[in-house]
Scaffold this motif. Structure first.
Motif, short mmCIF file in Angstrom:
data_model
loop_
_atom_site.label_atom_id
_atom_site.label_comp_id
_atom_site.label_asym_id
_atom_site.label_seq_id
_atom_site.Cartn_x
_atom_site.Cartn_y
_atom_site.Cartn_z
N SER A 50 17.12 2.51 -8.63
CA SER A 50 16.87 1.29 -8.25
C SER A 50 17.37 0.16 -8.96
CB SER A 50 15.29 0.92 -8.44
OG SER A 50 14.77 1.66 -7.22
N ILE A 63 12.64 8.35 1.78
CA ILE A 63 12.79 6.96 1.80
C ILE A 63 12.82 5.99 3.25
CG2 ILE A 63 14.34 5.17 0.80
CD1 ILE A 63 15.46 7.18 -1.32
N PRO A 120 25.40 5.19 -4.75
CA PRO A 120 25.09 6.29 -5.62
C PRO A 120 26.26 6.59 -6.40
CG PRO A 120 25.39 7.07 -3.24
CD PRO A 120 25.45 5.51 -3.44
#
Ligand SMILES: C[S@@+](CC[C@H](N)C(=O)[O-])C[C@H]1O[C@@H](n2cnc3c(N)ncnc32)[C@H](O)[C@@H]1O
Length: 457
Positions: A40, A95, A129
């Motif tokens: 995060s 998620i 990512p």
């Protein structure tokens, strides 16, 4: 425990999206967060990025958060400027399930890199990512088939490519004219060879701004930058490099260029330019090679795990010191017949400068006059007939305080190790220009005998 927190939210009437109730972090929530590069983004970084995106009118924008995770960016923008359209793409079903229940954003469950759409966006913002893609050894685990698909679809793929490069390429494609990409990414794209095609694409796409944040943004060992691209051909070639200091309070402009076309991006200033002026570069006088790898020694039957007459130690980083090599201690625990060192790398048979693949960007160099085999480090093999004294002088120059200052200024903490690309470009004393001018380049020939390298004339 963390999971029940989100369940509480899902079933609670009181959950208020803009009241800082949402505290879940991806790398705490997901057991296999590494596989997804799921981390995060701290709130203050999200706010900083929204500010420097320099968007004047936050109304009716089509906003995309690729790899949306818990929508850290969309949530913040929504709470400041609700009158926009928000889309997220997320590959992880766990998620996805949570965010579709909690947040009023359009969410697509898909691999962003294979997501087929013709949609275009005004703003693509987020934290993609990070990690090298592969099947077993690398952090971002994908199958062979997917890897081949990515390679086919993405033109910036080069070498051991990193997933964040693919996210940038895909996002640039889905920006409207005048649209903005705002990503926090590792700074390695600025200098590594693997990103040369990406740098060219960025230069061609529009105006680029890079804000260097340094280490410690995440509690992971990564140096990050904010990359902003405004997709508009009229801004092509514009590059602005900034350094962000004092906990995001102070933003310093290093330079603004008008003719950027994909070269490596360094923190140049007047002093570094003065230091380079009129000097030849390492790549003008040397070829640079990596050492043979451990596996090459382990699979060779000539390698011994104990010292024997006529054998020499295979050296590694611990043996290398500024201006001297420790030939006594055998840290690898491996020995090879002296006359066979050339089987591992041909250049082990000639004297050369060994430079540490050292941490923290410090340069450590020494001349291997005894011509040993190595398992690590970068080897500078002269292209011309340099004497041992000249090589020693060059090694001293590389170890000097001035060189350490130069390297640290130019590259800060962009990479954890000194890379071949950085080394190639280091300046050497001016007097070595004489070798560039000489037409006749003499190749060296050595005989590798009795612990020494004998030069054959
Ligand atoms: C670094 S996190 C960022 C999450 C969020 N945007 C933030 O800034 O806090 C990256 C996210 O991308 C997702 N992700 C990884 N690979 C993906 C892919 N190929 N397609 C879509 N999402 C992906 C991960 O599951 C993770 O949620």
């Amino acid at each position: 425990m963390k999971r029940s927190l989100s369940e509480d939210m899902i079933y609670s009437d009181k959950f208020d999206l803009c009241n800082n109730d949402f505290k879940l972090k991806l790398d705490k929530f997901l057991k296999d967060w590494k596989k997804y590069g799921a981390v995060s983004t701290p709130k203050e970084i999200v706010r900083f990025m929204i500010k420097i995106s320099d968007i004047k009118n936050w109304e009716g924008l089509n906003i995309l958060e690729p790899g949306c995770g818990f929508f850290d960016f969309s949530r913040e923008i929504y709470c400041q400027y609700p009158n926009n359209n928000f889309t997220g793409v997320e590959v992880n079903p766990e998620i996805y399930e949570i965010v579709t229940k909690l947040f009023p954003f359009r969410t697509i469950l898909a691999d962003f890199l294979l997501w087929e759409t013709t949609e275009k966006f005004d703003l693509i913002i987020g934290n993609p990512p990070y990690g090298i893609l592969g099947f077993n050894r690398y952090p971002i685990k994908i199958s062979k088939e997917i890897k081949e698909k990515y390679k086919y679809l993405y033109k910036t793929w080069k070498g051991k490519y990193n997933i964040y490069g693919l996210f940038i390429e895909k996002s640039l494609k889905h920006l409207k004219k005048g649209g903005k990409l705002v990503f926090i990414v590792p700074c390695t794209f600025m200098i590594l060879d693997e990103f040369s095609k990406l740098r060219e694409l960025l230069a061609k796409s529009g105006g680029i701004k890079i804000y260097y944040l340094g280490k410690n943004v995440f509690d992971k060992n990564v140096t990050t930058c904010v990359l902003i691209v405004t997709k508009d051909f009229q801004f092509r070639g514009n590059l602005e490099l900034y350094e962000v200091k004092d906990n995001l309070k102070n933003v310093v402009l290093w330079y603004a260029k008008k003719e950027y076309s994909g070269e490596i991006i360094k923190f140049e200033n007047e002093d570094t330019k003065k230091f380079e002026e009129g000097k030849p570069k390492i790549q003008d006088l040397f070829d640079l090679h990596f050492a043979a790898r451990s596996v090459e020694y382990y699979k060779n039957p000539k390698v011994s795990k104990e010292p024997k007459p006529g054998y020499v130690c295979v050296l590694k980083g611990n043996n290398l010191h500024p201006n001297w090599i420790d030939y006594e201690n055998c840290y690898t625990g491996l020995w090879v017949p002296k006359e066979s060192v050339g089987e591992f790398r041909w250049f082990y048979t000639i004297p050369r400068i060994v430079v540490g693949h050292t941490k923290g960007g410090k340069i450590v160099a020494a001349v291997d006059e005894k011509c040993y085999a190595w398992r690590e480090e970068i080897h500078l093999v002269p292209k011309i007939a340099l004497s041992i004294e000249e090589m020693r002088e060059i090694a001293e120059y590389l170890n000097s305080d001035k060189m350490q200052w130069y390297v640290k200024t130019l590259y800060k903490d962009i990479t954890p190790h000194t890379t071949i690309t950085q080394l190639k470009l280091l300046p050497l004393p001016e007097k070595y220009n004489k070798y560039l001018k000489s037409q006749k380049q003499i190749l060296l020939k050595y005989e590798n005998k009795n612990e020494q390298c004998i030069r054959l004339l």
